[in-house]
Design an enzyme around this catalytic site. Structure first.
Site, mmCIF file in Angstrom:
data_model
loop_
_atom_site.group_PDB
_atom_site.id
_atom_site.type_symbol
_atom_site.label_atom_id
_atom_site.label_comp_id
_atom_site.label_asym_id
_atom_site.label_seq_id
_atom_site.Cartn_x
_atom_site.Cartn_y
_atom_site.Cartn_z
ATOM 1 N N CYS A 163 0.851 -1.186 0.000
ATOM 2 C CA CYS A 163 0.000 0.000 0.000
ATOM 3 C C CYS A 163 0.891 1.242 0.000
ATOM 4 O O CYS A 163 1.795 1.361 0.833
ATOM 5 C CB CYS A 163 -0.892 -0.018 1.243
ATOM 6 S SG CYS A 163 -1.691 1.563 1.617
ATOM 7 N N GLU A 164 0.654 2.149 -0.921
ATOM 8 C CA GLU A 164 1.516 3.322 -1.016
ATOM 9 C C GLU A 164 1.278 4.332 0.105
ATOM 10 O O GLU A 164 2.080 5.248 0.287
ATOM 11 C CB GLU A 164 1.343 4.010 -2.367
ATOM 12 C CG GLU A 164 0.003 4.665 -2.596
ATOM 13 C CD GLU A 164 -0.056 5.388 -3.938
ATOM 14 O OE1 GLU A 164 -0.737 6.422 -4.001
ATOM 15 O OE2 GLU A 164 0.566 4.920 -4.912
ATOM 16 N N HIS A 165 0.211 4.176 0.856
ATOM 17 C CA HIS A 165 -0.079 5.123 1.934
ATOM 18 C C HIS A 165 0.676 4.795 3.219
ATOM 19 O O HIS A 165 1.076 5.703 3.948
ATOM 20 C CB HIS A 165 -1.583 5.157 2.215
ATOM 21 C CG HIS A 165 -2.382 5.662 1.062
ATOM 22 N ND1 HIS A 165 -3.662 5.225 0.798
ATOM 23 C CD2 HIS A 165 -2.082 6.545 0.086
ATOM 24 C CE1 HIS A 165 -4.128 5.826 -0.285
ATOM 25 N NE2 HIS A 165 -3.185 6.625 -0.742
ATOM 26 N N HIS A 166 0.856 3.487 3.508
ATOM 27 C CA HIS A 166 1.501 3.095 4.763
ATOM 28 C C HIS A 166 2.674 2.145 4.573
ATOM 29 O O HIS A 166 3.329 1.769 5.545
ATOM 30 C CB HIS A 166 0.473 2.427 5.695
ATOM 31 C CG HIS A 166 -0.684 3.298 6.032
ATOM 32 N ND1 HIS A 166 -1.892 3.217 5.375
ATOM 33 C CD2 HIS A 166 -0.825 4.295 6.946
ATOM 34 C CE1 HIS A 166 -2.729 4.117 5.873
ATOM 35 N NE2 HIS A 166 -2.106 4.774 6.825
ATOM 36 N N GLN A 204 -5.154 -0.618 -4.774
ATOM 37 C CA GLN A 204 -5.821 -1.733 -5.436
ATOM 38 C C GLN A 204 -6.622 -1.253 -6.632
ATOM 39 O O GLN A 204 -6.683 -1.927 -7.667
ATOM 40 C CB GLN A 204 -6.724 -2.478 -4.451
ATOM 41 C CG GLN A 204 -7.380 -3.716 -5.061
ATOM 42 C CD GLN A 204 -8.169 -4.516 -4.047
ATOM 43 O OE1 GLN A 204 -7.816 -4.561 -2.869
ATOM 44 N NE2 GLN A 204 -9.249 -5.145 -4.482
ATOM 45 N N HIS A 232 -6.086 -5.951 3.098
ATOM 46 C CA HIS A 232 -5.132 -4.857 3.293
ATOM 47 C C HIS A 232 -4.698 -4.794 4.758
ATOM 48 O O HIS A 232 -5.518 -4.563 5.653
ATOM 49 C CB HIS A 232 -5.771 -3.523 2.886
ATOM 50 C CG HIS A 232 -6.009 -3.408 1.412
ATOM 51 N ND1 HIS A 232 -5.296 -2.539 0.610
ATOM 52 C CD2 HIS A 232 -6.863 -4.066 0.589
ATOM 53 C CE1 HIS A 232 -5.713 -2.658 -0.646
ATOM 54 N NE2 HIS A 232 -6.663 -3.581 -0.679
ATOM 55 N N CYS A 234 -3.095 -2.557 6.138
ATOM 56 C CA CYS A 234 -3.214 -1.208 6.691
ATOM 57 C C CYS A 234 -4.535 -1.021 7.438
ATOM 58 O O CYS A 234 -4.668 -0.095 8.254
ATOM 59 C CB CYS A 234 -3.070 -0.155 5.591
ATOM 60 S SG CYS A 234 -4.301 -0.264 4.286
#
Length: 271
Positions: A163-166, A204, A232, A234
């Protein structure tokens, strides 16, 4: 430059456009007027065109002259770096990981963590290897002229991404279907395309879309459908902490979008 796309693309493209499912008004899953998929006469972008990171499907092109697909800003440099440059990259990453260990209150010099920075740097390079992989190498000439116009599906392909956020993992299964337009693709290549796009920092939703648009651009089929179901971390091991939750995304092009019966057949077969 030699390319995998040496089969008669122009004829295939013309035939595909004759089908209503390939009209120039085809849009992304949101049907946003600003997010129409690329409609170019060639597999390659115009001379001098650049693919901007994060602009997938909004004017950038699925495959560039080097076979890179929606490359990040440093993909070309990473792909072409020398052994010395690669070692310098790993050393820089290892230093950053050591700093992170210190920041969380750990001792990076204790026995169990001595080699952790280097291990993590190498692991992260592997987990993001999709950035510098070439679609030319993945296809490797496995596009064949074949008089077959019925649905082809490869289902339950395992995918692992970050996941590019976390920067924590999400993993799941992708099912890919397409309806050939006189051209078929080696079955393993569908899994390889999914692997290439998943081995990046991802969303995703974007992963689903990238797989579908790239296959559509390469094969010019009557339609492409992609369905991903993933968990996920996250939202499992942090944040809302809901283990067992699944996220399902789909992206349809051509007949899968315009013909409800075709779409329903695909969805029933991948359950």
């Amino acid at each position: 430059m030699a390319s995998i796309y040496e089969l008669p693309l122009s004829n295939a493209k013309t035939e595909a456009k004759a089908d209503p499912a390939f009209s120039g008004t085809t849009t992304t899953a949101t049907d946003s007027p600003t997010s129409t998929r690329p409609q170019t006469p060639s597999i390659f972008p115009p001379s001098g065109a650049a693919n901007k990171p994060g602009s997938e499907g909004n004017g950038s092109h699925p495959v560039d002259l080097n076979g890179l697909s929606w490359p990040s800003i440093g993909a070309e440099k990473r792909r072409n770096e020398s052994e010395e440059e690669r070692e310098a990259r790993l050393a820089k990453m290892s230093g950053a990981v050591k700093t992170l260990l210190e920041c969380i209150g750990e001792d990076p010099d204790r026995e169990g963590l001595l080699k952790t920075p280097e291990r993590y740097a190498k692991a992260l390079m592997f987990l993001t290897k999709g950035y510098d992989e070439s679609m030319n190498n993945i296809m490797n000439g496995a596009i064949f002229n074949e008089d077959h116009e019925e649905m082809v599906i490869v289902r339950d392909i395992d995918v692992y991404s970050l996941c590019e956020h976390h920067l924590v993992p999400f993993c799941g299964k992708v099912s890919i279907g397409y309806i050939p337009n006189q051209r078929v693709l080696g079955l393993s290549k569908l899994a390889r395309v999914a692997e290439m796009f998943s081995r990046r920092l991802q969303l995703q939703e974007r992963l689903t879309k990238q797989i579908a648009i790239a296959l559509d651009e390469i094969l010019h089929p009557q339609g492409v459908a992609v369905l991903i179901e993933a968990s996920h971390q996250c939202m499992v091991m942090r944040g809302v902490q809901k283990p067992g939750s699944k996220t399902i995304t789909s992206f349809m092009l051509g007949r899968f979008r315009t013909d409800p019966k075709t779409r329903e057949e695909f969805l029933s077969l991948v359950k």
